[in-house]
Enzyme design. Structure first.
Site, PDB file in Angstrom:
ATOM      1  N   ASP A   2     -29.507  -6.405  14.538  1.00 22.51           N
ATOM      2  CA  ASP A   2     -30.561  -5.433  14.303  1.00 22.51           C
ATOM      3  C   ASP A   2     -30.075  -4.115  14.928  1.00 22.51           C
ATOM      4  OD1 ASP A   2     -33.177  -4.390  13.831  1.00 22.51           O
ATOM      5  OD2 ASP A   2     -33.673  -4.779  15.929  1.00 22.51           O
ATOM      6  N   LEU A   3     -30.687  -3.015  14.580  1.00 20.67           N
ATOM      7  CA  LEU A   3     -30.243  -1.726  15.140  1.00 20.67           C
ATOM      8  C   LEU A   3     -31.237  -1.197  16.180  1.00 20.67           C
ATOM      9  CD1 LEU A   3     -28.302   0.727  15.056  1.00 20.67           C
ATOM     10  CD2 LEU A   3     -29.657   1.609  13.168  1.00 20.67           C
ATOM     11  N   ASP A   4     -32.441  -0.875  15.699  1.00 24.84           N
ATOM     12  CA  ASP A   4     -33.419  -0.256  16.594  1.00 24.84           C
ATOM     13  C   ASP A   4     -33.886  -1.240  17.655  1.00 24.84           C
ATOM     14  OD1 ASP A   4     -33.232   1.937  15.012  1.00 24.84           O
ATOM     15  OD2 ASP A   4     -35.037   1.515  13.863  1.00 24.84           O
TER      16      ASP A   4
ATOM     17  N   THR B 261     -34.394   3.826  18.769  1.00 21.41           N
ATOM     18  CA  THR B 261     -35.014   4.826  17.897  1.00 21.41           C
ATOM     19  C   THR B 261     -36.515   4.588  17.766  1.00 21.41           C
ATOM     20  OG1 THR B 261     -34.280   3.470  16.080  1.00 21.41           O
ATOM     21  CG2 THR B 261     -33.023   5.464  16.482  1.00 21.41           C
TER      22      THR B 261
ATOM     23  N   LYS C 269     -42.526  -1.885  14.844  1.00 19.47           N
ATOM     24  CA  LYS C 269     -41.104  -2.166  15.130  1.00 19.47           C
ATOM     25  C   LYS C 269     -40.543  -3.173  14.131  1.00 19.47           C
ATOM     26  CE  LYS C 269     -41.107  -1.202  20.048  1.00 19.47           C
ATOM     27  NZ  LYS C 269     -41.121  -1.800  21.382  1.00 19.47           N
ATOM     28  N   GLY C 270     -39.440  -2.819  13.506  1.00 19.16           N
ATOM     29  CA  GLY C 270     -38.778  -3.723  12.566  1.00 19.16           C
ATOM     30  C   GLY C 270     -39.415  -3.753  11.186  1.00 19.16           C
ATOM     31  N   ILE C 271     -40.529  -3.048  11.021  1.00 23.00           N
ATOM     32  CA  ILE C 271     -41.269  -3.054   9.748  1.00 23.00           C
ATOM     33  C   ILE C 271     -40.763  -1.903   8.865  1.00 23.00           C
ATOM     34  CG2 ILE C 271     -43.609  -2.890   8.738  1.00 23.00           C
ATOM     35  CD1 ILE C 271     -43.213  -5.370  10.543  1.00 23.00           C
TER      36      ILE C 271
ATOM     37  N   ARG D 150     -40.334   1.196   6.132  1.00 20.40           N
ATOM     38  CA  ARG D 150     -41.037   2.493   6.129  1.00 20.40           C
ATOM     39  C   ARG D 150     -42.374   2.422   5.375  1.00 20.40           C
ATOM     40  NH1 ARG D 150     -37.358   7.105   3.870  1.00 20.40           N
ATOM     41  NH2 ARG D 150     -35.940   5.993   5.254  1.00 20.40           N
TER      42      ARG D 150
ATOM     43  N   SER E 119     -30.462  -4.157   9.599  1.00 19.65           N
ATOM     44  CA  SER E 119     -31.544  -3.251  10.009  1.00 19.65           C
ATOM     45  C   SER E 119     -32.412  -2.927   8.804  1.00 19.65           C
ATOM     46  CB  SER E 119     -30.943  -1.959  10.565  1.00 19.65           C
ATOM     47  OG  SER E 119     -31.955  -0.982  10.698  1.00 19.65           O
ATOM     48  N   ALA E 120     -33.719  -2.862   9.048  1.00 25.02           N
ATOM     49  CA  ALA E 120     -34.647  -2.481   7.978  1.00 25.02           C
ATOM     50  C   ALA E 120     -34.556  -0.986   7.690  1.00 25.02           C
ATOM     51  CB  ALA E 120     -36.073  -2.842   8.384  1.00 25.02           C
ATOM     52  N   SER E 121     -33.805  -0.264   8.521  1.00 23.45           N
ATOM     53  CA  SER E 121     -33.793   1.200   8.407  1.00 23.45           C
ATOM     54  C   SER E 121     -32.829   1.714   7.355  1.00 23.45           C
ATOM     55  CB  SER E 121     -33.440   1.827   9.755  1.00 23.45           C
ATOM     56  OG  SER E 121     -33.334   3.228   9.586  1.00 23.45           O
TER      57      SER E 121
ATOM     58  N   ASN F  44     -32.000   4.633   7.334  1.00 21.82           N
ATOM     59  CA  ASN F  44     -31.238   5.645   8.075  1.00 21.82           C
ATOM     60  C   ASN F  44     -30.155   5.038   8.957  1.00 21.82           C
ATOM     61  OD1 ASN F  44     -32.714   8.161   7.359  1.00 21.82           O
ATOM     62  ND2 ASN F  44     -34.432   7.046   8.253  1.00 21.82           N
TER      63      ASN F  44
ATOM     64  N   LYS G 122     -38.507  -8.273   7.184  1.00 21.53           N
ATOM     65  CA  LYS G 122     -38.702  -9.213   8.286  1.00 21.53           C
ATOM     66  C   LYS G 122     -40.209  -9.460   8.429  1.00 21.53           C
ATOM     67  CE  LYS G 122     -34.807  -6.913  10.532  1.00 21.53           C
ATOM     68  NZ  LYS G 122     -34.302  -6.078  11.620  1.00 21.53           N
TER      69      LYS G 122
ATOM     70  N   GLU H 259     -31.822  -9.517  18.014  1.00 22.95           N
ATOM     71  CA  GLU H 259     -33.095  -8.850  17.679  1.00 22.95           C
ATOM     72  C   GLU H 259     -33.912  -8.471  18.903  1.00 22.95           C
ATOM     73  OE1 GLU H 259     -35.388  -7.721  15.678  1.00 22.95           O
ATOM     74  OE2 GLU H 259     -34.353  -7.947  13.766  1.00 22.95           O
ATOM     75  N   ASP H 260     -34.754  -7.453  18.751  1.00 22.19           N
ATOM     76  CA  ASP H 260     -35.707  -7.110  19.810  1.00 22.19           C
ATOM     77  C   ASP H 260     -37.155  -7.368  19.379  1.00 22.19           C
ATOM     78  OD1 ASP H 260     -35.541  -4.929  17.931  1.00 22.19           O
ATOM     79  OD2 ASP H 260     -36.834  -3.835  19.307  1.00 22.19           O
TER      80      ASP H 260
HETATM   81  P1  B16 Z   1     -36.429   3.890   8.143  1.00 22.55           P
HETATM   82  P2  B16 Z   1     -34.665  -2.184  12.692  1.00 22.55           P
HETATM   83  C1  B16 Z   1     -36.600  -0.602  11.650  1.00 22.55           C
HETATM   84  O1  B16 Z   1     -35.298  -0.776  12.145  1.00 22.55           O
HETATM   85  C2  B16 Z   1     -37.494   0.056  12.696  1.00 22.55           C
HETATM   86  O2  B16 Z   1     -37.657  -0.810  13.802  1.00 22.55           O
HETATM   87  C3  B16 Z   1     -38.835   0.355  12.096  1.00 22.55           C
HETATM   88  O3  B16 Z   1     -39.688   0.965  13.037  1.00 22.55           O
HETATM   89  C4  B16 Z   1     -38.622   1.302  10.889  1.00 22.55           C
HETATM   90  O4  B16 Z   1     -39.854   1.624  10.262  1.00 22.55           O
HETATM   91  C5  B16 Z   1     -37.694   0.612   9.898  1.00 22.55           C
HETATM   92  O5  B16 Z   1     -36.468   0.303  10.538  1.00 22.55           O
HETATM   93  C6  B16 Z   1     -37.411   1.475   8.690  1.00 22.55           C
HETATM   94  O6  B16 Z   1     -36.708   2.622   9.093  1.00 22.55           O
HETATM   95  O7  B16 Z   1     -37.718   4.598   7.955  1.00 22.55           O
HETATM   96  O8  B16 Z   1     -35.409   4.662   8.930  1.00 22.55           O
HETATM   97  O9  B16 Z   1     -35.865   3.349   6.845  1.00 22.55           O
HETATM   98  O10 B16 Z   1     -35.421  -2.545  13.946  1.00 22.55           O
HETATM   99  O11 B16 Z   1     -34.825  -3.188  11.568  1.00 22.55           O
HETATM  100  O12 B16 Z   1     -33.243  -1.774  12.949  1.00 22.55           O
HETATM  101 MG    MG Z   2     -35.400  -3.767  16.101  1.00 21.11          MG
END
Ligand code: B16
Ligand code: MG
Length: 223
Positions: free
Chosen positions: A13-15, A21, A49-51, A53, A120-122, A124, A151, A175-176
């Site tokens: 996982d990233l964040d 972040t 967190k982890g959810i 966008r 990572s769900a991000s 970014n 997730k 994971e966190d």
């Molecule tokens: P983005 P992870 C997740 O990252 C964040 O924890 C979560 O808060 C965020 O909404 C999601 O990425 C989407 O991010 O808007 O940048 O696409 O914990 O899965 O690394």
């Molecule tokens: Mg995370």
């Protein structure tokens, strides 16, 4: 139960694991909630967190009883607005924002021949890794846009192991968030949680913070 010697790869996982972040996500969502007249709370912020966008936006609208007030196009605009604010903060990040011990841990994984991927769900994530100067460590990143479910569905961790061409039981997922630990477990990987042991009680092993995550400590826990 998987033994330490069976492990060949790590799916990260990233964040909250490599960098934090979540504060930046929280601030950007808080700003948006204020502009929509939705009361903000720490609990609401933590639940994001982890959810993904769009799912995060839905949760915020629901918290304010506004889930039926916007069209899909308007919701896309709101999410884009939040992302613009978030990305402006991400662009200020440097390698100093890597969480304690994580750079050393990644170096030790590379030196010992483990394979690494990112789950990572991000959307970014590549940008964040670039700012942290860690892009070289993660040539294999699951594309969150390719996922049917976020997730705690196992899909993202299943894909993380597939990118490494490894069976899930030879991978440790890191994971966190509780939703992420659930995803790792459902994917059949070994789950390593970072944070509160009660919150992450479903994990195969939990470390209180990133500085404790070392190969030696993992070996001690897995045997
Ligand atoms: P983005 P992870 C997740 O990252 C964040 O924890 C979560 O808060 C965020 O909404 C999601 O990425 C989407 O991010 O808007 O940048 O696409 O914990 O899965 O690394
Ligand atoms: Mg995370």
């Amino acid at each position: 139960m998987t033994k330490f010697a069976d492990i060949k790869g790590f799916v990260f996982d990233l964040d909250g694991v490599i960098t934090d972040t979540s504060i930046l996500h929280g601030t950007a969502w808080h700003q948006l909630a204020d502009s929509l007249g939705v009361a903000w709370s720490e609990e609401l912020g933590n639940g994001l967190k982890g959810i993904s966008r769009m799912d995060s936006l839905e949760m915020i609208l629901k918290a304010g009883g506004k889930e039926n007030d916007y069209t899909e196009a308007e919701k896309e605009k709101l999410a884009a607005q939040k992302n613009t604010n978030y990305v402006a903060e991400v662009d200020k990040m440097t390698p100093a924002n890597i969480l304690p011990g994580m750079k050393d841990f990644l170096d030790s994984l590379r030196a010992n021949g483990y394979q690494l991927s990112l789950a990572s769900a991000s959307k970014n994530a590549p940008r964040v890794l670039g700012k942290l100067q860690l892009a070289d460590y993660f040539p294999k990143i699951v594309d969150p846009a390719s996922l049917k479910k976020g997730k705690p569905d196992p899909e993202i961790y299943t894909k993380g192991a597939e990118l490494l061409n490894l069976p899930p039981e030879q991978c440790i997922g890191v994971e966190d968030a509780a939703a992420g630990v659930a995803a790792i477990n459902a994917a059949g990987e070994v789950s390593l949680g970072i944070g509160d042991a009660t919150e992450l009680g479903a994990a195969d092993m939990v470390f209180a913070d990133t500085s404790l995550v070392t190969l030696a400590n993992i070996e001690k826990k897995l045997g």
